[in-house]
Design a protein around this motif. Sequence first.
Motif, PDB file in Angstrom:
ATOM      1  N   ARG A 227      -4.955   8.165  11.788  1.00  0.00           N
ATOM      2  CA  ARG A 227      -3.951   9.130  11.335  1.00  0.00           C
ATOM      3  C   ARG A 227      -2.542   8.530  11.441  1.00  0.00           C
ATOM      4  N   GLU A 228      -2.377   7.367  10.852  1.00  0.00           N
ATOM      5  CA  GLU A 228      -1.114   6.639  10.917  1.00  0.00           C
ATOM      6  C   GLU A 228      -0.504   6.454   9.529  1.00  0.00           C
ATOM      7  N   GLU A 229      -0.801   7.359   8.605  1.00  0.00           N
ATOM      8  CA  GLU A 229      -0.299   7.185   7.247  1.00  0.00           C
ATOM      9  C   GLU A 229       1.224   7.191   7.180  1.00  0.00           C
ATOM     10  N   GLU A 230       1.892   7.783   8.194  1.00  0.00           N
ATOM     11  CA  GLU A 230       3.352   7.866   8.168  1.00  0.00           C
ATOM     12  C   GLU A 230       4.026   6.546   8.505  1.00  0.00           C
ATOM     13  N   VAL A 231       3.346   5.672   9.229  1.00  0.00           N
ATOM     14  CA  VAL A 231       3.992   4.437   9.685  1.00  0.00           C
ATOM     15  C   VAL A 231       3.283   3.181   9.220  1.00  0.00           C
ATOM     16  N   VAL A 232       2.173   3.334   8.496  1.00  0.00           N
ATOM     17  CA  VAL A 232       1.348   2.162   8.212  1.00  0.00           C
ATOM     18  C   VAL A 232       2.061   1.172   7.296  1.00  0.00           C
ATOM     19  N   GLU A 233       2.917   1.639   6.384  1.00  0.00           N
ATOM     20  CA  GLU A 233       3.589   0.697   5.488  1.00  0.00           C
ATOM     21  C   GLU A 233       4.569  -0.189   6.249  1.00  0.00           C
ATOM     22  N   GLY A 234       5.291   0.403   7.198  1.00  0.00           N
ATOM     23  CA  GLY A 234       6.177  -0.415   8.017  1.00  0.00           C
ATOM     24  C   GLY A 234       5.415  -1.418   8.854  1.00  0.00           C
ATOM     25  N   LEU A 235       4.232  -1.018   9.337  1.00  0.00           N
ATOM     26  CA  LEU A 235       3.395  -1.936  10.100  1.00  0.00           C
ATOM     27  C   LEU A 235       2.972  -3.124   9.243  1.00  0.00           C
TER      28      LEU A 235
ATOM     29  N   LEU B 288      -8.283  -1.584  11.436  1.00  0.00           N
ATOM     30  CA  LEU B 288      -9.459  -0.834  11.881  1.00  0.00           C
ATOM     31  C   LEU B 288      -9.203   0.652  11.662  1.00  0.00           C
ATOM     32  N   VAL B 289      -9.839   1.227  10.651  1.00  0.00           N
ATOM     33  CA  VAL B 289      -9.581   2.600  10.232  1.00  0.00           C
ATOM     34  C   VAL B 289     -10.844   3.423  10.434  1.00  0.00           C
ATOM     35  N   GLU B 290     -10.692   4.618  10.996  1.00  0.00           N
ATOM     36  CA  GLU B 290     -11.836   5.493  11.217  1.00  0.00           C
ATOM     37  C   GLU B 290     -12.303   6.113   9.902  1.00  0.00           C
ATOM     38  N   ALA B 291     -13.616   6.340   9.805  1.00  0.00           N
ATOM     39  CA  ALA B 291     -14.187   6.904   8.581  1.00  0.00           C
ATOM     40  C   ALA B 291     -13.689   8.319   8.315  1.00  0.00           C
ATOM     41  N   ASP B 292     -13.338   9.071   9.364  1.00  0.00           N
ATOM     42  CA  ASP B 292     -12.871  10.448   9.184  1.00  0.00           C
ATOM     43  C   ASP B 292     -11.348  10.534   9.102  1.00  0.00           C
ATOM     44  N   ASP B 293     -10.724   9.466   8.642  1.00  0.00           N
ATOM     45  CA  ASP B 293      -9.265   9.434   8.493  1.00  0.00           C
ATOM     46  C   ASP B 293      -8.923   9.141   7.035  1.00  0.00           C
ATOM     47  N   PRO B 294      -9.159  10.110   6.138  1.00  0.00           N
ATOM     48  CA  PRO B 294      -8.909   9.837   4.712  1.00  0.00           C
ATOM     49  C   PRO B 294      -7.440   9.601   4.394  1.00  0.00           C
ATOM     50  N   GLY B 295      -6.526  10.169   5.195  1.00  0.00           N
ATOM     51  CA  GLY B 295      -5.104   9.990   4.919  1.00  0.00           C
ATOM     52  C   GLY B 295      -4.668   8.547   5.022  1.00  0.00           C
ATOM     53  N   THR B 296      -5.038   7.885   6.133  1.00  0.00           N
ATOM     54  CA  THR B 296      -4.670   6.479   6.298  1.00  0.00           C
ATOM     55  C   THR B 296      -5.390   5.603   5.275  1.00  0.00           C
ATOM     56  N   GLN B 297      -6.646   5.906   5.004  1.00  0.00           N
ATOM     57  CA  GLN B 297      -7.378   5.126   4.006  1.00  0.00           C
ATOM     58  C   GLN B 297      -6.714   5.230   2.635  1.00  0.00           C
ATOM     59  N   ALA B 298      -6.322   6.446   2.254  1.00  0.00           N
ATOM     60  CA  ALA B 298      -5.678   6.633   0.950  1.00  0.00           C
ATOM     61  C   ALA B 298      -4.347   5.897   0.884  1.00  0.00           C
ATOM     62  N   ARG B 299      -3.585   5.929   1.990  1.00  0.00           N
ATOM     63  CA  ARG B 299      -2.292   5.243   2.005  1.00  0.00           C
ATOM     64  C   ARG B 299      -2.480   3.738   1.878  1.00  0.00           C
ATOM     65  N   LEU B 300      -3.487   3.197   2.538  1.00  0.00           N
ATOM     66  CA  LEU B 300      -3.728   1.761   2.456  1.00  0.00           C
ATOM     67  C   LEU B 300      -4.156   1.349   1.048  1.00  0.00           C
ATOM     68  N   ARG B 301      -4.894   2.234   0.369  1.00  0.00           N
ATOM     69  CA  ARG B 301      -5.344   1.901  -0.984  1.00  0.00           C
ATOM     70  C   ARG B 301      -4.182   1.813  -1.972  1.00  0.00           C
ATOM     71  N   THR B 302      -3.057   2.440  -1.633  1.00  0.00           N
ATOM     72  CA  THR B 302      -1.902   2.373  -2.533  1.00  0.00           C
ATOM     73  C   THR B 302      -1.115   1.082  -2.358  1.00  0.00           C
ATOM     74  N   LEU B 303      -1.408   0.322  -1.309  1.00  0.00           N
ATOM     75  CA  LEU B 303      -0.661  -0.899  -1.027  1.00  0.00           C
ATOM     76  C   LEU B 303      -1.389  -2.110  -1.604  1.00  0.00           C
ATOM     77  N   ARG B 304      -0.633  -3.074  -2.035  1.00  0.00           N
ATOM     78  CA  ARG B 304      -1.215  -4.317  -2.533  1.00  0.00           C
ATOM     79  C   ARG B 304      -1.332  -5.286  -1.360  1.00  0.00           C
ATOM     80  N   LEU B 305      -2.493  -5.292  -0.740  1.00  0.00           N
ATOM     81  CA  LEU B 305      -2.696  -6.096   0.456  1.00  0.00           C
ATOM     82  C   LEU B 305      -3.159  -7.496   0.076  1.00  0.00           C
ATOM     83  N   PRO B 306      -2.611  -8.528   0.702  1.00  0.00           N
ATOM     84  CA  PRO B 306      -3.093  -9.896   0.439  1.00  0.00           C
ATOM     85  C   PRO B 306      -4.500 -10.075   0.975  1.00  0.00           C
TER      86      PRO B 306
END
Length: 650
Positions: free
Chosen positions: A250-258, A277-295
């Motif tokens: 549940r870190e969607e608010e700070v994950v981009e800065g991280l 390491l993202v929990e399966a029951d944390d769709p918010g953080t997963q969705a936020r990560l999917r919007t980022l272009r990760l190397p």
Amino acid sequence: MAARAFPGRSYPNDIAFLSGRLRPEVLDRATAVSDRLGVCAHEVLLARGCISQQAYYAALAKAVGADFMPLLPIAWPVQPFVGRSPAEAARLGLMVVAAPDRLVIATAPRGRQVGTLVATLQDRPGAADRIVVTTPQALLDAVLACGASELVEAARRGNGRLPADRSAVRLPALVGPAVMLAVVLLLLVAMLAPAIFPPLAALAAALFLGVIGIRLTAVALAGVPVPSAREQPLPDGKLPVYTLLVPLYREEEVVEGLIAALLDLDYPPERLDIKLLVEADDPGTQARLRTLRLPTHVEIVTLPDRRPKTKPKALNVGLALARGSLVAIFDAEDLPDRDQLRRAAARFAAAPPELACLQASLTVYNWHESWLSRQFGIEYAALFDVLLPALVRLRLPMPLGGTSNHFRIAALREAGAWDAYNVTEDADLGLRLARCGYSCGVLASSTREEAPIDFGVWLRQRTRWMKGWMQTYLVSMRRPDRLWRELGTWRFLAIQAIFGGVVASALVHPLATALLLCHVAAGNVFDATDLAGSTIGGLCAAGLAAGYLSGFALGLAGLAKRPAMARLAADLAALPVYWLLMSLAAYRALWQLWRTPHHWEKTRHGLSRCAAGRVLRPASQARPRCSEPSPGPWRRRSRPGPRHSGRAEC
């Protein structure tokens, strides 16, 4: 690695098939950088964003005559992992899948495996009929989905290395609270009737004096540098592969800065293995990560939704998948110094193998935001800049901080990694490393993080810390004789003060304060006609005074190490109130130790007004594309000003 010739040029065969897709100068630079770093050329292209992971592996599949499958249908039956564990399959990039019409081998090769695959299949028509090429992230997702039970079971047991008697998993529900309450009652009796129970009073005095003595010793050693091997910066070609484990919930608010902070680290991206390491029951953080272009060196590890849902369980799953020889832990709100990994790698290279862990200094970037954050800032300054260096000098076991720990992976695995059932896995691991004969050191580098500004957030975090310290002490004292043999007399006694004394002090502190206030109200603190009353009141007063004075001295020594926070010296006057709040957390932890011993209370991040200033630049733009003009991805852009000038201060 064999090379293939093209008109006027010769490229390694792991990128030769990209000729015509990428400009020749890009391939030339990738080859030159790979020679300098001692890595494969395709790793350079992928890590620096010159080609996407999907485009590269699609081109690889075409070059070897195999099918490309960007997503593995995990609904297909999956055969055993070629005789290996799920973690090994993920590291090898190889698994067997039962497709509707035939068995196929799904592969996502890395490093020199790519050149081997190309050399084996490129000139053999039909040899790749039963091979499916996919991306490393897709194969990892399939491994996690199909091998969830085995991965979680291994994580519960410290990846198979943690004996049950050194884990909090078998801590009976009533034993922990009963032991802690017995300690409190005995100490209370010792204070109420020191003349009747002199041995007990002496034991209580020794316990509290041990805590005070360690604090004062740390203050005395504050000006003495910690001895360490001389650091010789390692050239890029000698740097080891570094795995970064970043547990997120549940870190969607700070994950981009991280992500921006991690990608800004001064370390060759080809030698980084970053696992989110993202929990399966944390769709918010997963969705936020999917919007980022990760190397490509940043992978998302979706953890199975299995108990216990704790940070150490997540870390153990990540450790099983790690590809590096060194590993570091960072939390979602962390801002590490850019050169922290290089400094740690240099220290490990110069130190003997017995040095298993380096703890970087933690500081808070919002220390001035509230009364709680100011007290938190003082506490961190005292702990990481004064107390822990003193423990290193005294060669005592170190209760690690929960983040910015750097480990040798081999030593970490031998010690049993993290206890999935201990809610302060860091302190427990520091003690366990000492029991295995390893040492820990401090690293002259800082990581900034967010201090709680809300009382509820602070109380939940402090409760978890106190509960974990109780778990650690009870587990280690299951067999005091064994602990004594493994640590020796001096370090065994120090553990009683570091863990037992700190917890007991937090539990006894409000009782001693109440007793003192009662005697002050009765006017018999210094009444010669009431010997018992004056003795009890005097002992309470002396104990509290000694505790406060040692706490003040430790806090001042910590602030002296951080001149920017020097004006917080006046806030030390509120230390007694802050300690009473810590006692409240200790009793709440005692209750949870009975009712929910393994429950992990989440610390919410992103509440600080300063949190918005953490982002260096959008994570999707954290590393320039290869199409950009010089300096492009091949040379790090210079940054004006001091080391943290690119990071906004609140």
